[in-house]
Structure formats: structure tokens, C-alpha cells
Enzyme design. Structure first.
Site, PDB file in Angstrom:
ATOM      1  N   GLY A  61       7.668  -2.000  -9.196  1.00  0.00           N
ATOM      2  CA  GLY A  61       6.444  -1.284  -8.854  1.00  0.00           C
ATOM      3  C   GLY A  61       5.331  -1.416  -9.867  1.00  0.00           C
ATOM      4  O   GLY A  61       4.151  -1.308  -9.519  1.00  0.00           O
ATOM      5  N   HIS A 125      -9.920  -2.520   8.886  1.00  0.00           N
ATOM      6  CA  HIS A 125     -10.480  -3.857   9.084  1.00  0.00           C
ATOM      7  C   HIS A 125     -11.288  -4.352   7.881  1.00  0.00           C
ATOM      8  O   HIS A 125     -11.954  -3.599   7.196  1.00  0.00           O
ATOM      9  CB  HIS A 125     -11.383  -3.875  10.324  1.00  0.00           C
ATOM     10  CG  HIS A 125     -12.583  -2.983  10.198  1.00  0.00           C
ATOM     11  ND1 HIS A 125     -13.779  -3.391   9.648  1.00  0.00           N
ATOM     12  CD2 HIS A 125     -12.754  -1.679  10.522  1.00  0.00           C
ATOM     13  CE1 HIS A 125     -14.644  -2.403   9.651  1.00  0.00           C
ATOM     14  NE2 HIS A 125     -14.040  -1.341  10.175  1.00  0.00           N
ATOM     15  N   HIS A 134      -1.167  -2.213  -6.036  1.00  0.00           N
ATOM     16  CA  HIS A 134      -0.182  -1.325  -5.412  1.00  0.00           C
ATOM     17  C   HIS A 134      -0.935  -0.239  -4.658  1.00  0.00           C
ATOM     18  O   HIS A 134      -1.655   0.560  -5.259  1.00  0.00           O
ATOM     19  CB  HIS A 134       0.730  -0.707  -6.473  1.00  0.00           C
ATOM     20  CG  HIS A 134       1.863   0.101  -5.907  1.00  0.00           C
ATOM     21  ND1 HIS A 134       2.933   0.485  -6.668  1.00  0.00           N
ATOM     22  CD2 HIS A 134       2.102   0.600  -4.667  1.00  0.00           C
ATOM     23  CE1 HIS A 134       3.785   1.187  -5.924  1.00  0.00           C
ATOM     24  NE2 HIS A 134       3.279   1.269  -4.705  1.00  0.00           N
ATOM     25  N   ILE A 155      -0.768   7.970  -4.462  1.00  0.00           N
ATOM     26  CA  ILE A 155      -0.291   8.527  -3.203  1.00  0.00           C
ATOM     27  C   ILE A 155      -1.335   9.450  -2.575  1.00  0.00           C
ATOM     28  O   ILE A 155      -1.939  10.298  -3.244  1.00  0.00           O
ATOM     29  CB  ILE A 155       1.055   9.252  -3.417  1.00  0.00           C
ATOM     30  CG1 ILE A 155       1.678   9.660  -2.093  1.00  0.00           C
ATOM     31  CG2 ILE A 155       0.904  10.443  -4.353  1.00  0.00           C
ATOM     32  CD1 ILE A 155       3.123  10.105  -2.210  1.00  0.00           C
TER      33      ILE A 155
END
Length: 202
Positions: A61, A125, A134, A155
Site C-alpha cells: 500500500g 469521467h 493510492h 478514505i
């Protein structure tokens, strides 16, 4: 498929590989503390380059570590897409990317190499995502967002249309980004504000 990494991110990547009924040929790590990982023998990463294979994924990660290993290997790798990912046919995706469960990636998105699009993230888009980014779980990127190399979007963050985020920036969990973000900036809050700058050798 070979998996480089033996942490939490690698567990999720292995689940995705297994969901496609692909075989895990080897798990490799720089620090082999235990002899096995998820019942797979754990091998020393230093020996991996001798295999000369393209069938691997860097399941780490940390963006900086992922970039270092990719540069060491100097070869393209496979990408991993969870079966539940909604992926437009017009998406352009680089080598070594991972798209996790329930992600949505819409028309004309361009994704660089070794990018992570994590669970339940939405990329609308015409977004452009550079190498080693990430995108964390439940992130929402509106249309025409640009994200520079190595940036981590935390997050639940939200980015409004047309925003440009620089390289090696950090967008904090739950942040709402309504204006452009310079390179290395750390942004938190709603609306997002810069609180400091990362010190990264890229």
C-alpha cells in the site's frame, strides 16, 4: 501470479486473484518474519528478480515503497481487477494496477502504473491518475480531476470536478477538496485546507 508483499494489502490482492481462479505461484517479501503467509510459503524478495516474469503484482500500500520496487524490477506487471468493479470500456490502465471490490471507473479515465483504486471508490469521467497513486476506500473523484504521481487520497475524501492535485500530496480522510492542491501538500478538513507539506524524495 506472484505477489510481492505480505501485509494487509496483500491479503486483499490475493483474494482478488483467487476470485478469478488464478493460482498464486509465490509470495515474496523483503522481511520474511514467518515462513508462511496465508498458508503460502513466504519467499525472500531479493531472489524474485531471478525469475524474470511479468506475472506479478506489487501488493504494497505504501506508494513510495511500491515505486522503489517497480523501479528495481524494471519490467511491466499484470493488473488485477475485482469482478465487481464497474470498469468502462474506454478506461486506459497502466501496468500493475489494482482495482478492488465495488469500485466504479467511468468513461475516458486514464490511470498510470501501479495505482491502487480501493474498495467502493468512484472515479468519474475524464479523470487522470498518475503512477503510484493510492485512492482509498469510499473516495469520490468527480469528473476531470487530475492527480499527480504518488499522491494518497484518504478514505472517504471527495474531490469536486476539475480539481488538479499535485504529486506526492496527501488528502486526509473525509476531506472535501474544492480547489487545486500543490505538490507535496497535506490537505484536511471540509473545505480542505493545507496544514503542512510532505518531505519526499521522488
Amino acid at each position: 501470479m506472484h505477489v510481492i508483499g505480505a501485509g494487509g494489502h496483500a491479503k486483499v490482492v490475493i483474494d482478488i486473484i483467487k476470485s478469478h481462479n488464478n493460482k498464486i505461484e509465490g509470495v515474496w517479501a523483503e522481511n520474511c518474519i514467518t515462513p508462511t503467509f496465508l498458508d503460502y510459503p513466504l519467499n525472500n524478495y531479493s531472489e524474485f528478480k531471478q525469475l524474470n516474469t511479468h506475472r506479478f503484482i506489487i501488493a504494497i500500500g505504501n506508494n513510495q515503497v511500491r515505486k522503489r520496487i517497480a523501479n528495481e524490477l524494471m519490467t511491466s506487471s499484470a493488473e488485477i481487477v475485482h469482478p465487481s468493479c464497474s470498469l468502462s470500456a474506454s478506461v486506459v490502465m497502466g501496468a500493475g494496477c489494482v482495482c478492488m471490490a465495488n469500485t466504479t471507473i467511468n468513461a475516458d479515465v486514464v490511470i498510470g502504473d501501479h495505482v491502487i483504486i480501493n474498495s467502493n471508490a468512484s472515479v468519474d469521467h475524464d479523470c487522470k491518475i498518475a503512477n503510484f497513486v493510492h485512492i482509498s476506500p469510499q473516495v469520490g473523484l468527480a469528473g476531470n480531476v487530475t492527480i499527480g504521481e504518488g499522491t494518497h487520497v484518504g478514505i472517504g475524501a471527495t474531490v469536486i470536478p476539475g480539481v488538479k492535485i499535485g504529486k506526492w500530496a496527501t488528502i486526509g480522510a473525509g476531506a472535501v477538496v474544492i480547489r487545486d492542491v500543490p505538490d507535496y501538500a497535506v490537505v484536511v478538513g471540509n473545505p480542505g485546507k493545507i496544514i503542512k507539506y510532505n518531505k519526499i524524495e521522488d
